[in-house]
Write a protein that holds these residues in place. Structure first.
Motif, PDB file in Angstrom:
ATOM      1  N   GLY A  27       0.676  -1.255   0.000  1.00 32.08           N
ATOM      2  CA  GLY A  27       0.000   0.000   0.000  1.00 32.08           C
ATOM      3  C   GLY A  27       0.705   1.310   0.000  1.00 32.08           C
ATOM      4  N   ALA A  28       0.493   2.181  -0.874  1.00 30.35           N
ATOM      5  CA  ALA A  28       0.911   3.557  -0.821  1.00 30.35           C
ATOM      6  C   ALA A  28       0.567   4.190  -2.124  1.00 30.35           C
ATOM      7  CB  ALA A  28       2.386   3.694  -0.561  1.00 30.35           C
ATOM      8  N   VAL A  29       0.432   5.480  -2.145  1.00 31.41           N
ATOM      9  CA  VAL A  29       0.005   6.097  -3.372  1.00 31.41           C
ATOM     10  C   VAL A  29       1.139   6.767  -4.097  1.00 31.41           C
ATOM     11  CG1 VAL A  29      -1.382   7.917  -4.322  1.00 31.41           C
ATOM     12  CG2 VAL A  29      -2.234   6.544  -2.471  1.00 31.41           C
ATOM     13  N   LEU A  30       1.246   6.558  -5.428  1.00 38.20           N
ATOM     14  CA  LEU A  30       2.326   7.160  -6.171  1.00 38.20           C
ATOM     15  C   LEU A  30       1.767   8.281  -7.002  1.00 38.20           C
ATOM     16  CD1 LEU A  30       2.285   3.824  -7.163  1.00 38.20           C
ATOM     17  CD2 LEU A  30       4.607   4.489  -6.787  1.00 38.20           C
ATOM     18  N   ALA A  31       2.592   9.269  -7.199  1.00 36.30           N
ATOM     19  CA  ALA A  31       2.155  10.319  -8.067  1.00 36.30           C
ATOM     20  C   ALA A  31       3.364  11.004  -8.628  1.00 36.30           C
ATOM     21  CB  ALA A  31       1.327  11.317  -7.304  1.00 36.30           C
ATOM     22  N   ALA A  32       3.196  11.656  -9.782  1.00 36.01           N
ATOM     23  CA  ALA A  32       4.315  12.333 -10.392  1.00 36.01           C
ATOM     24  C   ALA A  32       4.518  13.664  -9.719  1.00 36.01           C
ATOM     25  CB  ALA A  32       4.013  12.550 -11.861  1.00 36.01           C
ATOM     26  N   ASN A  55      -1.551   8.583  -9.484  1.00 41.05           N
ATOM     27  CA  ASN A  55      -1.436   8.544  -8.024  1.00 41.05           C
ATOM     28  C   ASN A  55      -1.226   7.095  -7.585  1.00 41.05           C
ATOM     29  OD1 ASN A  55      -1.871  11.243  -7.985  1.00 41.05           O
ATOM     30  ND2 ASN A  55      -3.931  11.160  -7.166  1.00 41.05           N
ATOM     31  N   ILE A  56       0.029   6.739  -7.407  1.00 46.25           N
ATOM     32  CA  ILE A  56       0.367   5.361  -7.048  1.00 46.25           C
ATOM     33  C   ILE A  56       0.799   5.317  -5.588  1.00 46.25           C
ATOM     34  CG2 ILE A  56       1.844   3.408  -7.580  1.00 46.25           C
ATOM     35  CD1 ILE A  56       2.354   4.758 -10.326  1.00 46.25           C
ATOM     36  N   GLY A  82       2.757   8.022  -2.190  1.00 44.05           N
ATOM     37  CA  GLY A  82       2.753   7.515  -0.820  1.00 44.05           C
ATOM     38  C   GLY A  82       3.333   6.120  -0.750  1.00 44.05           C
ATOM     39  N   VAL A  83       3.852   5.796   0.419  1.00 41.76           N
ATOM     40  CA  VAL A  83       4.436   4.469   0.625  1.00 41.76           C
ATOM     41  C   VAL A  83       3.996   3.900   1.964  1.00 41.76           C
ATOM     42  CG1 VAL A  83       6.486   4.964  -0.756  1.00 41.76           C
ATOM     43  CG2 VAL A  83       6.516   5.421   1.700  1.00 41.76           C
ATOM     44  N   PHE A  84       4.161   2.599   2.123  1.00 42.79           N
ATOM     45  CA  PHE A  84       3.940   1.963   3.415  1.00 42.79           C
ATOM     46  C   PHE A  84       4.987   0.874   3.555  1.00 42.79           C
ATOM     47  CE2 PHE A  84       1.349   0.089   0.185  1.00 42.79           C
ATOM     48  CZ  PHE A  84       1.489  -1.281   0.355  1.00 42.79           C
ATOM     49  N   VAL A 113      -4.046   3.339  -7.736  1.00 48.04           N
ATOM     50  CA  VAL A 113      -3.695   1.926  -7.591  1.00 48.04           C
ATOM     51  C   VAL A 113      -2.764   1.763  -6.397  1.00 48.04           C
ATOM     52  CG1 VAL A 113      -1.651   2.037  -9.085  1.00 48.04           C
ATOM     53  CG2 VAL A 113      -2.891  -0.124  -8.850  1.00 48.04           C
ATOM     54  N   LEU A 114      -2.831   0.596  -5.766  1.00 44.48           N
ATOM     55  CA  LEU A 114      -1.940   0.239  -4.666  1.00 44.48           C
ATOM     56  C   LEU A 114      -1.132  -0.982  -5.119  1.00 44.48           C
ATOM     57  CD1 LEU A 114      -2.750  -0.129  -0.902  1.00 44.48           C
ATOM     58  CD2 LEU A 114      -1.754  -2.034  -2.149  1.00 44.48           C
ATOM     59  N   ILE A 115       0.185  -0.935  -4.893  1.00 46.57           N
ATOM     60  CA  ILE A 115       1.055  -2.007  -5.379  1.00 46.57           C
ATOM     61  C   ILE A 115       1.920  -2.544  -4.240  1.00 46.57           C
ATOM     62  CG2 ILE A 115       2.747  -2.684  -7.114  1.00 46.57           C
ATOM     63  CD1 ILE A 115       2.049  -0.107  -8.641  1.00 46.57           C
ATOM     64  N   SER A 116       2.020  -3.860  -4.160  1.00 44.96           N
ATOM     65  CA  SER A 116       2.900  -4.469  -3.167  1.00 44.96           C
ATOM     66  C   SER A 116       3.429  -5.792  -3.684  1.00 44.96           C
ATOM     67  CB  SER A 116       2.169  -4.678  -1.840  1.00 44.96           C
ATOM     68  OG  SER A 116       3.074  -5.077  -0.822  1.00 44.96           O
ATOM     69  N   THR A 117       4.356  -6.345  -2.936  1.00 43.03           N
ATOM     70  CA  THR A 117       4.868  -7.676  -3.244  1.00 43.03           C
ATOM     71  C   THR A 117       4.025  -8.715  -2.510  1.00 43.03           C
ATOM     72  OG1 THR A 117       6.493  -7.311  -1.486  1.00 43.03           O
ATOM     73  CG2 THR A 117       7.235  -7.003  -3.753  1.00 43.03           C
ATOM     74  N   MET A 118       4.265  -9.991  -2.839  1.00 44.47           N
ATOM     75  CA  MET A 118       3.524 -11.080  -2.198  1.00 44.47           C
ATOM     76  C   MET A 118       4.495 -12.207  -1.866  1.00 44.47           C
ATOM     77  SD  MET A 118       0.114 -11.236  -4.625  1.00 44.47           S
ATOM     78  CE  MET A 118       1.070 -11.830  -6.026  1.00 44.47           C
ATOM     79  N   PHE A 119       4.379 -12.747  -0.634  1.00 48.57           N
ATOM     80  CA  PHE A 119       5.247 -13.821  -0.185  1.00 48.57           C
ATOM     81  C   PHE A 119       4.498 -15.122   0.043  1.00 48.57           C
ATOM     82  CE2 PHE A 119       7.880 -10.181   0.645  1.00 48.57           C
ATOM     83  CZ  PHE A 119       9.164 -10.641   0.408  1.00 48.57           C
ATOM     84  N   ASP A 120       3.378 -15.278  -0.611  1.00 47.80           N
ATOM     85  CA  ASP A 120       2.647 -16.538  -0.521  1.00 47.80           C
ATOM     86  C   ASP A 120       1.830 -16.719  -1.791  1.00 47.80           C
ATOM     87  OD1 ASP A 120       0.349 -14.921  -0.318  1.00 47.80           O
ATOM     88  OD2 ASP A 120       0.310 -15.038   1.860  1.00 47.80           O
TER      89      ASP A 120
END
Length: 349
Positions: free
Chosen positions: A24-29, A71-72, A91-93, A137-144
């Motif tokens: 989760g976090a929002v990106l933006a230029a 807005n990522i 934004g980041v988390f 959009v919200l982007i993250s990695t996955m470990f399962d």
């Protein structure tokens, strides 16, 4: 999951001896001078004019939007990888700053002072701030394999994921190049110029580093490499399966020390936890140690049993990056570091 270990293992029950978590976090230029130089904001804005955006993530979920996301919001490590490709986030988390306010290792080259941090630690995620970013959009990695988005709190995920579509990039039970290719494809879809000289050169350097490690491992098959992670009471030894770095190292021929099958089964396949009294259970010539801020770093380990280990006494302890920033630029040094260590190692185990 990667080795968010000490902190997340107990909380999550799947601390990958080199695993991970999050979302989760929002990106933006952001259009400051630095962004203009890197091409991040311009690239994102240009992409946003291109029309409909579609991306099929590693859950098999296809996200469709009317225009390329501007807005990522992303897990810190994902944001750092996108930054290397010229895509900036709002934004980041996840681990972003250390206690002294400096950039966490997972923040890469990002200027953390310019980021909206929705949560810096496990379980933290400010939903109000997230909504205020108007995320595309919200982007993250996955470990399962269940599609769990790293660092998106389980207890609030339903509220969070209602606010914007999400994209998951798998870093589970595959080799590093596969995850790198997926992040590369995602960055390209978001407007990154992946044909730029910088990116092309970065990929070539990664491939050269991989070949160097392959040759080093072939020349020194007797050198045993142990992947460790330290907490106050437990020393974790990671197995070569599940983690993208260790699976790749093994595929290149590195002699990875393997924990017992029984111990691995108890941790879901990730690692074996040892008491400090038993830290010498597995002989090793090189120890690669978890570099994440949630773990105790080698210089701060005071246990006498650790100091007596042959690899420690020989100065053959190097950093390991269980949660690699998935850009070719950031993964190359990881490969080169291990190759150099194997090339120069003394047989001490």
């Amino acid at each position: 999951m990667p080795n968010a270990r000490a902190t997340h293992l107990s909380r999550r029950g799947i601390l990958a001896a080199g695993g991970a978590l999050g979302l989760g976090a929002v990106l933006a230029a952001c259009g400051d001078d630095d962004a203009a130089k890197s091409g991040g904001s311009d690239a994102t804005k240009a992409a946003a004019k291109a029309g409909p955006w579609t991306f099929k993530d590693d859950r098999g979920t296809t996200v469709k939007l009317g225009k390329t996301p501007a807005n990522i919001v992303a897990f810190t490590g994902v944001a750092a990888a996108l930054f290397d490709y010229g895509i900036e986030v709002k934004g980041v988390f996840g681990p972003t700053t250390t206690k002294d306010g400096k950039a966490d290792v997972q923040a890469g080259d990002m200027d953390v002072s310019k980021l909206t941090v929705l949560g810096n630690e496990w379980g933290q995620f400010n939903i109000e701030k997230y909504a205020g970013l108007a995320p595309d959009v919200l982007i993250s990695t996955m470990f399962d394999t269940a599609g769990t988005l790293w660092y998106v709190p389980e207890e609030s995920k339903d509220k969070i994921l209602k606010l914007a579509p999400s994209v998951g990039v798998s870093v589970y039970d595959r080799q590093m190049p596969q995850s790198l290719e997926r992040m590369y494809a995602l960055a390209e879809s978001l407007g990154a110029d992946v044909k730029s000289p910088k990116t092309v050169e970065a990929k070539k350097k990664f491939e050269a580093a991989a070949e160097r490690l392959r040759k080093a491992a072939k020349a020194r098959p007797e050198i045993k490499v142990l992947a460790g992670s330290a907490s106050q009471d437990i020393f974790y030894v990671s197995g070569s399966n599940l983690s993208i770095d260790l699976e790749y190292f093994k595929a290149l021929g590195v002699n990875i020390v393997e924990p017992s099958a029984k111990a691995l089964k108890a941790s879901g396949g990730w690692f074996e936890n040892l008491s400090w009294e038993n830290v010498d259970k597995y002989p090793a010539d090189i120890i690669i140690m978890d570099d994440r801020s949630a773990t105790i770093q080698p210089a701060d380990i005071t246990e006498a049993t650790w100091k007596k280990l042959p690899a420690v006494k020989a100065g053959q302890v190097i950093a390991r990056t269980p949660e690699a920033i998935l850009s070719y630029d950031k993964c190359t040094p990881i490969i080169e570091r291990l190759a150099e260590a194997i090339e120069n190692a003394k047989k001490v185990a």
